[in-house]
Design an enzyme around this catalytic site. Structure first.
Site, PDB file in Angstrom:
ATOM      1  N   HIS A   1     -33.929  64.184  20.279  1.00 27.89           N
ATOM      2  CA  HIS A   1     -33.837  65.645  20.124  1.00 27.89           C
ATOM      3  C   HIS A   1     -33.031  66.088  18.911  1.00 27.89           C
ATOM      4  CE1 HIS A   1     -29.923  64.923  21.934  1.00 27.89           C
ATOM      5  NE2 HIS A   1     -29.567  66.108  21.499  1.00 27.89           N
TER       6      HIS A   1
HETATM    7  C1  UD1 Z   1     -28.026  71.201  21.943  1.00 23.76           C
HETATM    8  C2  UD1 Z   1     -26.774  70.727  21.211  1.00 23.76           C
HETATM    9  C3  UD1 Z   1     -26.799  69.214  21.087  1.00 23.76           C
HETATM   10  C4  UD1 Z   1     -27.008  68.555  22.427  1.00 23.76           C
HETATM   11  C5  UD1 Z   1     -28.281  69.107  23.043  1.00 23.76           C
HETATM   12  C6  UD1 Z   1     -28.596  68.506  24.396  1.00 23.76           C
HETATM   13  C7  UD1 Z   1     -25.875  72.253  19.484  1.00 23.76           C
HETATM   14  C8  UD1 Z   1     -25.741  72.463  18.026  1.00 23.76           C
HETATM   15  N1  UD1 Z   1     -26.721  71.253  19.861  1.00 23.76           N
HETATM   16  O1  UD1 Z   1     -29.145  70.889  21.123  1.00 23.76           O
HETATM   17  O2  UD1 Z   1     -25.563  68.773  20.552  1.00 23.76           O
HETATM   18  O3  UD1 Z   1     -27.117  67.163  22.251  1.00 23.76           O
HETATM   19  O4  UD1 Z   1     -28.122  70.528  23.192  1.00 23.76           O
HETATM   20  O5  UD1 Z   1     -29.820  68.968  24.850  1.00 23.76           O
HETATM   21  O6  UD1 Z   1     -25.262  72.939  20.263  1.00 23.76           O
HETATM   22  N2  UD1 Z   1     -34.727  75.266  24.325  1.00 23.76           N
HETATM   23  C9  UD1 Z   1     -35.487  75.505  25.431  1.00 23.76           C
HETATM   24  N3  UD1 Z   1     -34.852  75.725  26.614  1.00 23.76           N
HETATM   25  C10 UD1 Z   1     -33.511  75.727  26.735  1.00 23.76           C
HETATM   26  C11 UD1 Z   1     -32.735  75.497  25.594  1.00 23.76           C
HETATM   27  C12 UD1 Z   1     -33.346  75.254  24.402  1.00 23.76           C
HETATM   28  O7  UD1 Z   1     -36.709  75.528  25.363  1.00 23.76           O
HETATM   29  O8  UD1 Z   1     -33.006  75.909  27.859  1.00 23.76           O
HETATM   30  C13 UD1 Z   1     -35.395  74.999  23.032  1.00 23.76           C
HETATM   31  C14 UD1 Z   1     -35.510  76.233  22.199  1.00 23.76           C
HETATM   32  O9  UD1 Z   1     -36.676  76.166  21.466  1.00 23.76           O
HETATM   33  C15 UD1 Z   1     -34.335  76.113  21.269  1.00 23.76           C
HETATM   34  C16 UD1 Z   1     -34.278  74.612  21.053  1.00 23.76           C
HETATM   35  O10 UD1 Z   1     -34.637  74.046  22.319  1.00 23.76           O
HETATM   36  O11 UD1 Z   1     -34.473  76.842  20.094  1.00 23.76           O
HETATM   37  C17 UD1 Z   1     -32.933  74.087  20.645  1.00 23.76           C
HETATM   38  O12 UD1 Z   1     -31.936  74.494  21.593  1.00 23.76           O
HETATM   39  P1  UD1 Z   1     -30.399  74.535  21.133  1.00 23.76           P
HETATM   40  O13 UD1 Z   1     -29.531  74.919  22.260  1.00 23.76           O
HETATM   41  O14 UD1 Z   1     -30.284  75.342  19.869  1.00 23.76           O
HETATM   42  O15 UD1 Z   1     -30.085  73.059  20.686  1.00 23.76           O
HETATM   43  P2  UD1 Z   1     -30.521  71.644  21.302  1.00 23.76           P
HETATM   44  O16 UD1 Z   1     -31.456  71.008  20.367  1.00 23.76           O
HETATM   45  O17 UD1 Z   1     -30.908  71.745  22.732  1.00 23.76           O
END
Ligand code: UD1
Length: 378
Positions: free
Chosen positions: A218
């Site tokens: 991820h």
């Molecule tokens: C975040 C953390 C990362 C951690 C990871 C675990 C930061 C910078 N990154 O990354 O360190 O290892 O979580 O999962 O804080 N999304 C969904 N549903 C959700 C949440 C996110 O669909 O409930 C999708 C969305 O498209 C979103 C993308 O995932 O834009 C990224 O989510 P985000 O919270 O920005 O970062 P992660 O890649 O999940």
């Protein structure tokens, strides 16, 4: 802010404990449980920023990990780094002003960690950072920025390995603020290991224990660039010719997987099996009986170390060197040849040592420090 000036006399320590994204839940769970055991000494409120909001990335962990439901949910959701960090800060500040905590406890390195630490310290509230001091030295990782900045503004820094304490001292952090307590994520693993075994995850996924690889990806550097992802899939293809690969797909990775022709071919051939994100217990069960785990996660490097399962980290750095020095981790990067070499080595590797204090008692040590803050014992 000196934390001893924040510690009250004669009433419970008022705390806000922050969770935001998936890896936070298993870190806060044992601390919340330990605080609960000393209910007269602490008044702890769990605040969920809502950074992760899908039930499979959030709710399932509250159900499985015996964490009290969050008392406050800021519901910030997704966005760019600036948007998300700013949204957490704007939503959290009124909570701090209203609740007037003595201490804000943050864990790990996600955007919510930094955002809440920054709000707290500007409101003159003490900050405790659990899992402080880890450094990949790769400033292209958003988590590295979050780690460095959170540590600079924290008043109590709890570390998982000795190298993390050394990193903090080298950055000029006062040694009196640093406490080497071990790994709260491992507290959670050891607490739930038996329940995870009872679930017989491998059988439920139709594979035999020891006869499959488990993959998670991820990191933006691996999944946002189709060229890098294509190389990773080429490596997975080589491994999949030897052993079937199970791949629970994080939401941010989904689109890239769907656009990958190599992934499609491997799925079609039955060598790569895609799943929605899994719950904690079923994933722990799958890790424990995997032949090898391939990942770009931080926490999984630590969990496989304790489980004695070989781990290939598909990154060029790790902020968790104890998993390599003592554990089963190899940092192999993203080159298909290097990953295949790592896989061959993994098949013959033997179980390694357990890092110091990764013994199930880390949360207790965190809470012991909080119980003994200077004005509490005065
Ligand atoms: C975040 C953390 C990362 C951690 C990871 C675990 C930061 C910078 N990154 O990354 O360190 O290892 O979580 O999962 O804080 N999304 C969904 N549903 C959700 C949440 C996110 O669909 O409930 C999708 C969305 O498209 C979103 C993308 O995932 O834009 C990224 O989510 P985000 O919270 O920005 O970062 P992660 O890649 O999940």
């Amino acid at each position: 802010m000196r934390v001893d000036s924040a510690a009250p006399r004669g009433r419970p320590l008022r705390m806000l404990s922050i969770v935001g994204a998936r890896p936070n839940f298993m870190k806060v769970a044992p601390i919340a449980r330990e605080l609960q055991r000393h209910a007269g000494a602490f008044d702890n409120t769990i605040v969920h920023t809502g950074q992760h909001y899908d039930s499979k990335l959030s709710d399932v962990f509250f159900d499985e990990l015996d964490i009290p439901r969050p008392d406050v949910n800021l519901n910030v959701g997704s966005g760019s780094h600036a948007q998300q960090t700013a949204a957490v800060m704007s939503a959290f500040e009124p909570i701090v002003l209203e609740r007037a905590p003595d201490l804000v406890l943050v864990v790990g390195d996600v955007n919510s960690t930094l955002a809440c630490a920054l709000v707290a310290t500007k409101c003159r509230v003490a900050v405790a950072h659990v899992e402080a001091g880890l450094r990949s030295r790769d400033r292209a990782m958003p988590e590295e920025i979050n780690r460095v900045l959170t540590d600079q503004i924290s008043d109590l820094l709890f570390t998982t390995e000795r190298s993390a304490s050394e990193n903090l001292r080298a950055e000029g952090i006062d040694a009196e603020k640093i406490f080497f307590v071990g790994n709260v994520m491992i507290d959670t693993l050891l607490y739930h290991r038996d329940r995870a075994r009872e679930m017989q995850s491998a059988q439920r996924f139709g594979v035999c224990p020891g006869e499959y690889a488990l993959l998670t990806l991820h990191r933006p550097s691996n999944v946002d660039d189709p060229a890098v992802f294509a190389r990773l899939m080429e490596a997975i293809g080589r491994i999949a010719s030897d052993t079937v690969v199970l791949f629970p797909v994080h939401p941010r990775t989904r689109g890239t997987v769907e656009r990958s022709s190599t992934a499609a071919r491997l799925v079609e051939a039955g060598r790569l099996r895609l799943f929605e994100p899994l719950g904690y217990l079923e994933f722990l069960g799958l890790m424990e009986s995997a032949r090898v785990v391939l990942t770009d996660s931080g926490g999984i490097q630590e969990e496989t170390t304790i489980l004695g399962v070989p781990c290939l980290t598909l990154r060029t750095t790790t902020e968790r060197p104890a998993t390599v020095t003592f554990g089963t981790n190899q940092v192999v990067g993203t080159d298909p040849g290097a990953i295949a070499d790592g896989y061959r080595r993994a098949l013959t590797s033997t179980a390694r040592a357990v890092p110091e204090l990764w013994d199930g008692g880390a949360a207790k040590r965190v809470v012991d420090v909080l119980l003994n803050l200077p004005t509490r014992t005065a």
